[in-house]
Design a protein around this motif. Structure first.
Motif, short mmCIF file in Angstrom:
data_model
loop_
_atom_site.label_atom_id
_atom_site.label_comp_id
_atom_site.label_asym_id
_atom_site.label_seq_id
_atom_site.Cartn_x
_atom_site.Cartn_y
_atom_site.Cartn_z
N ALA A 23 73.76 62.27 70.74
CA ALA A 23 73.42 62.12 68.89
C ALA A 23 74.93 61.85 68.30
CB ALA A 23 72.88 63.46 68.46
N ASP A 34 70.72 64.71 62.61
CA ASP A 34 70.14 63.21 63.72
C ASP A 34 68.50 64.33 65.14
OD1 ASP A 34 70.59 60.45 64.37
OD2 ASP A 34 71.50 61.29 66.46
N LEU A 35 69.32 64.89 65.64
CA LEU A 35 68.25 65.47 67.10
C LEU A 35 67.65 65.55 66.11
CD1 LEU A 35 71.03 67.66 68.58
CD2 LEU A 35 70.06 66.03 69.55
#
Length: 88
Positions: A23, A34-35
């Motif tokens: 990530a 982001d994940l």
């Protein structure tokens, strides 16, 4: 900034069975966002509706506890997500 992420088995349904992810982000919160873009629903399993870390989840960055979403990360760090197990 590339962060290596290790997730527990209880999150595999969000990661297509992957235990190791990569990530981007400068803080724990940014990495989780982001994940979640890559694996929708994952963030809500570890962060509650008030933006707080869920009580049954612990984060470790390079084996050191990370207690706040503002915790900074550096390129190449490893984030370990740990979920408590329960039962009787």
């Amino acid at each position: 900034m590339s962060i290596r992420v290790v997730v527990p088995g209880q999150l595999f349904s969000y990661t297509d069975g992957q235990s190791r992810l990569v990530a981007e982000g400068a803080t724990l919160g940014e990495v989780l966002e982001d994940l979640d873009r890559r694996h929708p629903g994952l963030r809500f399993r570890v962060i509650d509706e008030h933006g707080e870390i869920r009580p049954h989840v612990r984060f470790f960055i390079n084996h050191q506890p990370a207690l706040a979403l503002s915790r900074a990360l550096a390129d190449g760090d490893e984030l370990l997500v740990v979920g408590a197990l329960s039962g009787g």
